[in-house]
Motif scaffolding. Structure first.
Motif, PDB file in Angstrom:
ATOM      1  N   MET A 248     -24.780   3.723   7.818  1.00 19.02           N
ATOM      2  CA  MET A 248     -24.515   5.161   7.893  1.00 19.02           C
ATOM      3  C   MET A 248     -23.122   5.437   7.353  1.00 19.02           C
ATOM      4  O   MET A 248     -22.171   4.705   7.652  1.00 19.02           O
ATOM      5  CB  MET A 248     -24.640   5.666   9.333  1.00 19.02           C
ATOM      6  N   VAL A 249     -23.027   6.516   6.545  1.00 20.16           N
ATOM      7  CA  VAL A 249     -21.756   6.865   5.916  1.00 20.16           C
ATOM      8  C   VAL A 249     -21.545   8.374   5.949  1.00 20.16           C
ATOM      9  O   VAL A 249     -22.483   9.145   6.175  1.00 20.16           O
ATOM     10  CB  VAL A 249     -21.706   6.385   4.447  1.00 20.16           C
ATOM     11  N   ASN A 250     -20.325   8.764   5.697  1.00 15.94           N
ATOM     12  CA  ASN A 250     -20.007  10.143   5.340  1.00 15.94           C
ATOM     13  C   ASN A 250     -19.785  10.178   3.841  1.00 15.94           C
ATOM     14  O   ASN A 250     -19.062   9.324   3.293  1.00 15.94           O
ATOM     15  CB  ASN A 250     -18.740  10.634   6.043  1.00 15.94           C
ATOM     16  N   GLY A 254     -17.655  14.666   3.530  1.00 12.39           N
ATOM     17  CA  GLY A 254     -17.731  14.603   4.978  1.00 12.39           C
ATOM     18  C   GLY A 254     -19.122  14.756   5.555  1.00 12.39           C
ATOM     19  O   GLY A 254     -19.283  14.742   6.785  1.00 12.39           O
ATOM     20  N   ALA A 255     -20.147  14.915   4.711  1.00 14.78           N
ATOM     21  CA  ALA A 255     -21.523  15.061   5.193  1.00 14.78           C
ATOM     22  C   ALA A 255     -22.117  13.689   5.506  1.00 14.78           C
ATOM     23  O   ALA A 255     -22.000  12.752   4.715  1.00 14.78           O
ATOM     24  CB  ALA A 255     -22.377  15.772   4.150  1.00 14.78           C
ATOM     25  N   THR A 256     -22.771  13.589   6.657  1.00 12.29           N
ATOM     26  CA  THR A 256     -23.301  12.315   7.140  1.00 12.29           C
ATOM     27  C   THR A 256     -24.720  12.074   6.642  1.00 12.29           C
ATOM     28  O   THR A 256     -25.561  12.969   6.676  1.00 12.29           O
ATOM     29  CB  THR A 256     -23.305  12.299   8.677  1.00 12.29           C
ATOM     30  N   PHE A 257     -24.972  10.847   6.200  1.00  5.85           N
ATOM     31  CA  PHE A 257     -26.344  10.426   5.927  1.00  5.85           C
ATOM     32  C   PHE A 257     -26.460   8.934   6.176  1.00  5.85           C
ATOM     33  O   PHE A 257     -25.457   8.218   6.273  1.00  5.85           O
ATOM     34  CB  PHE A 257     -26.791  10.794   4.502  1.00  5.85           C
ATOM     35  N   ALA A 258     -27.696   8.477   6.309  1.00  6.01           N
ATOM     36  CA  ALA A 258     -27.937   7.068   6.587  1.00  6.01           C
ATOM     37  C   ALA A 258     -28.880   6.490   5.544  1.00  6.01           C
ATOM     38  O   ALA A 258     -29.612   7.207   4.857  1.00  6.01           O
ATOM     39  CB  ALA A 258     -28.521   6.893   7.993  1.00  6.01           C
ATOM     40  N   LEU A 259     -28.857   5.169   5.446  1.00  9.75           N
ATOM     41  CA  LEU A 259     -29.699   4.405   4.532  1.00  9.75           C
ATOM     42  C   LEU A 259     -30.548   3.453   5.348  1.00  9.75           C
ATOM     43  O   LEU A 259     -30.087   2.911   6.354  1.00  9.75           O
ATOM     44  CB  LEU A 259     -28.832   3.579   3.564  1.00  9.75           C
ATOM     45  N   ILE A 260     -31.772   3.223   4.911  1.00  7.03           N
ATOM     46  CA  ILE A 260     -32.614   2.266   5.616  1.00  7.03           C
ATOM     47  C   ILE A 260     -33.563   1.577   4.665  1.00  7.03           C
ATOM     48  O   ILE A 260     -34.167   2.220   3.799  1.00  7.03           O
ATOM     49  CB  ILE A 260     -33.386   2.925   6.780  1.00  7.03           C
ATOM     50  N   LYS A 261     -33.636   0.269   4.827  1.00  4.26           N
ATOM     51  CA  LYS A 261     -34.650  -0.545   4.175  1.00  4.26           C
ATOM     52  C   LYS A 261     -35.560  -1.029   5.301  1.00  4.26           C
ATOM     53  O   LYS A 261     -35.136  -1.745   6.190  1.00  4.26           O
ATOM     54  CB  LYS A 261     -34.027  -1.736   3.458  1.00  4.26           C
ATOM     55  N   GLY A 262     -36.812  -0.576   5.315  1.00  4.48           N
ATOM     56  CA  GLY A 262     -37.703  -0.856   6.414  1.00  4.48           C
ATOM     57  C   GLY A 262     -37.992  -2.327   6.603  1.00  4.48           C
ATOM     58  O   GLY A 262     -37.975  -3.119   5.658  1.00  4.48           O
ATOM     59  N   ASP A 263     -38.256  -2.695   7.851  1.00  5.95           N
ATOM     60  CA  ASP A 263     -38.636  -4.062   8.210  1.00  5.95           C
ATOM     61  C   ASP A 263     -40.038  -4.337   7.652  1.00  5.95           C
ATOM     62  O   ASP A 263     -40.997  -3.663   8.034  1.00  5.95           O
ATOM     63  CB  ASP A 263     -38.627  -4.214   9.731  1.00  5.95           C
TER      64      ASP A 263
END
Length: 267
Positions: A248-250, A254-263
């Motif tokens: 997760m980053v800004n 300053g806007a927050t977002f997240a990254l995901i690589k599914g299991d």
């Protein structure tokens, strides 16, 4: 999971408010490969993030007094005016009253009783995002809240959401997954989660906030691309058993977002 077959209460749009739309387009283009298509002179600087010619989100200049850069999650509704009444009756606040966006649809923006901003989209010509649940597109929405009990009561009243508590490991906070009212299987149809902010987060001044997760093919590589372009780290890539690898980053604004690589072991 998210789908472009939109049902009431499910996420169906996503946009970014920033002081410099051009700089945002450059950043997200470098991170996700998105292109930016202006909505034209009548759009007031608003435009669409696209992947292979299909909309995965949007961006526009900040318009509300005191607004800070952020991603806004929109939820599908057949009746934006009805949602506005339900929000007010349930202790929320109407920030932007329901209004038509040309012939594209009808929108309204709100703040829940714990302070998290969100919006609704009543489709007209534009039904919603063209792509979800693919690499470099929206795949999850999440609410960090200062009061999870109040938040869950509020959204259940406004959208008739269904909830299911999920384990987060020994001593971890409760995590609640969210699904539309029409779902026959909450876990299978879930489109987001709600998590109580922990005391150290509250002490540090964290407030309630919705943020998006974007699916990626390589969490570490995408995280590196984001931070190299000015994003700041909230948490670096980590493995979450049964979920995947996430970060997760800004963004630089300053806007927050997240990254995901599914299991890959998950069905």
């Amino acid at each position: 999971m998210l789908s472009t077959t939109y049902v009431p209460g499910a996420p169906n749009w996503l946009d970014l408010g920033v002081p410099d739309v051009g700089a945002a387009a450059e950043f997200y283009g470098g991170v996700f490969g998105w292109t930016f298509q202006s909505a034209g002179p009548e759009g007031g600087g608003y435009g669409f993030f696209q992947l292979d010619g299909k909309s995965v989100g949007a961006a526009g200049p900040l318009t509300e007094p005191g607004a800070t850069p952020s991603w806004t999650v929109y939820f599908h509704t057949p009746d934006a005016d009805g949602v506005a009444k339900a929000v007010e009756a349930s202790g929320g606040r109407v920030r932007v009253p329901p209004g038509d966006v040309f012939t594209a649809g009808r929108m309204a923006a709100f703040t829940d009783p714990t302070g998290a901003d969100f919006a609704v989209w009543q489709p007209g010509d534009t039904k919603g995002l063209d792509v979800v649940m693919q690499p470099n597109a929206l795949c999850w929405t999440e609410l960090y809240t200062t009061d999870d009990a109040t938040a869950k009561d509020f959204y259940r009243t406004v959208f008739s959401w269904q909830y299911q508590s999920m384990p987060t490991g020994e001593g971890g906070p409760e995590y609640t997954v969210v699904a539309p009212a029409t779902a026959s299987d909450v876990a299978e149809a879930s489109h987001g989660g709600i998590m109580q902010l922990q005391q150290d987060n509250l002490d540090a001044g964290s407030g309630s906030e919705w943020h998006p997760y974007f699916g990626v093919e390589d969490c570490d590589a995408t995280y590196a691309a984001a931070t190299a372009r000015g994003a700041t780290t909230l948490f670096p890539p980590m493995d979450v058993p049964g979920v995947g690898r996430m970060a997760m980053v800004n963004d630089p604004f300053g806007a927050t977002f997240a990254l995901i690589k599914g299991d890959p072991t998950m069905g």
